[in-house]
Design an enzyme around this catalytic site. Structure first.
Site, mmCIF file in Angstrom:
data_model
loop_
_atom_site.group_PDB
_atom_site.id
_atom_site.type_symbol
_atom_site.label_atom_id
_atom_site.label_comp_id
_atom_site.label_asym_id
_atom_site.label_seq_id
_atom_site.Cartn_x
_atom_site.Cartn_y
_atom_site.Cartn_z
ATOM 1 N N HIS A 70 7.760 1.053 -4.804
ATOM 2 C CA HIS A 70 7.529 -0.026 -3.845
ATOM 3 C C HIS A 70 8.864 -0.529 -3.290
ATOM 4 O O HIS A 70 9.834 -0.644 -4.035
ATOM 5 C CB HIS A 70 6.781 -1.187 -4.500
ATOM 6 C CG HIS A 70 6.511 -2.292 -3.517
ATOM 7 N ND1 HIS A 70 5.534 -2.179 -2.561
ATOM 8 C CD2 HIS A 70 7.142 -3.468 -3.283
ATOM 9 C CE1 HIS A 70 5.570 -3.265 -1.786
ATOM 10 N NE2 HIS A 70 6.534 -4.055 -2.207
ATOM 11 N N ASP A 93 0.870 -1.166 0.000
ATOM 12 C CA ASP A 93 0.000 0.000 0.000
ATOM 13 C C ASP A 93 0.913 1.223 0.000
ATOM 14 O O ASP A 93 2.116 1.104 -0.186
ATOM 15 C CB ASP A 93 -0.949 -0.018 1.213
ATOM 16 C CG ASP A 93 -0.191 -0.099 2.536
ATOM 17 O OD1 ASP A 93 1.037 0.117 2.527
ATOM 18 O OD2 ASP A 93 -0.819 -0.382 3.577
ATOM 19 N N CYS A 134 4.465 1.617 2.129
ATOM 20 C CA CYS A 134 5.518 0.586 2.087
ATOM 21 C C CYS A 134 6.920 1.128 2.418
ATOM 22 O O CYS A 134 7.726 0.422 3.001
ATOM 23 C CB CYS A 134 5.508 -0.183 0.773
ATOM 24 S SG CYS A 134 6.056 0.761 -0.619
#
Length: 275
Positions: free
Chosen positions: A262, A49, A52
């Site tokens: 990410h 999400d 991270c």
């Protein structure tokens, strides 16, 4: 139920699973993972999400913590919300997770709770001697959604406090790190109030941390965040440090990213590297 931090997996096995093709991008990723595998044996996937970067950094910091950082020990630490709200009225617009439009007193008390929780968890985990038990305690904390997200709110508030300190230092002619100029050179964050409204309030909801905010996170925690940026393999940006001129006594945490959005974490340092 989504795991916040997945169990560890062999790095090269993970890479083969994720990057099968023969495109230039896949080849570069495989090379990048091979380089990381020289230093680390396993990888743990971080839930994807918009938190991270927080999740990966905090998990790594806690899982290797052996003492409470100095800034967490200070008497004034839990007074931060009160002190800042008394000086800067605009902090009333702070967006608490899932609770927009709170009143000033509620914001102050709630953030104070988050800061107390951060100190307590950090203290408890840093006092655990055995590496296995420490790891179990971290895994348990990152399975408790309520506590986990409260810790991210604490980190965001610490970033705001650091941004205010840097902004004021610059205005009074003191030397500040280069990233601080870049942070406040953006149209959307020319001062700490705008930074809060347009960036910090949105982290975790509609966006993650931008590059320049990774520097701010590192400064707030007084940790060096070392990131393997796999898509930059074979360039001098492959391993990026936030900040790039870290203080010598700051501990280092290591993350992996394929795209600067990410983050996952490498674990189990290879024996040769440790020696």
């Amino acid at each position: 139920f989504k795991l916040s931090v997945s169990p560890e997996m062999d790095i090269m096995e993970y890479c083969r699973k994720e990057w099968r093709g023969n495109t230039p991008a896949a080849k570069r990723m495989r090379k990048g993972y091979e380089a990381v595998a020289q230093k680390f044996a396993s990888i743990r996937r971080i839930r994807g999400d918009n938190y991270c970067a927080f999740r990966a950094t905090l998990f790594q910091a806690l899982s290797q913590a052996t003492q409470l950082p100095r800034w967490l020990q200070s008497e004034d630490f839990t007074m931060l919300p009160e002190n800042l709200l008394s000086k800067y009225d605009w902090i009333k617009q702070w967006q608490l997770r899932k609770k927009p439009g709170k009143r000033m007193g509620e914001i102050r008390d709630e953030i104070k709770e988050y800061l107390v929780l951060l100190r307590q968890k950090w203290k408890n985990i840093s006092e655990i001697k055995g590496p296995l038990e420490k790891q179990e305690a971290c895994d348990k904390l990152f399975k408790n959604e309520e506590e986990e997200y409260s810790l991210y709110e604490a980190l965001k508030f610490l970033m705001l406090n650091t941004a205010i300190e840097l902004y004021n230092a610059d205005k009074s002619g003191k030397r500040v790190p280069v990233f601080s100029w870049l942070l406040f050179a953006r149209d959307t964050s020319s001062n700490p109030c705008q930074l809060m409204q347009n960036h910090l309030n949105h982290i975790g909801h509609s966006g993650g941390l931008e590059q320049v905010e990774m520097f701010l996170l590192a400064y707030a925690l007084q940790y060096t965040i070392q990131v393997y940026r796999l898509y930059k393999h074979s360039t001098d940006e492959f391993i990026t440090l936030y900040p790039n001129d870290p203080e010598e006594d700051w501990p280092v945490v290591t993350l992996i990213t394929e795209d600067d959005r990410h983050y996952n974490i490498p674990v189990r340092m290879c024996q040769e590297t440790m020696l």
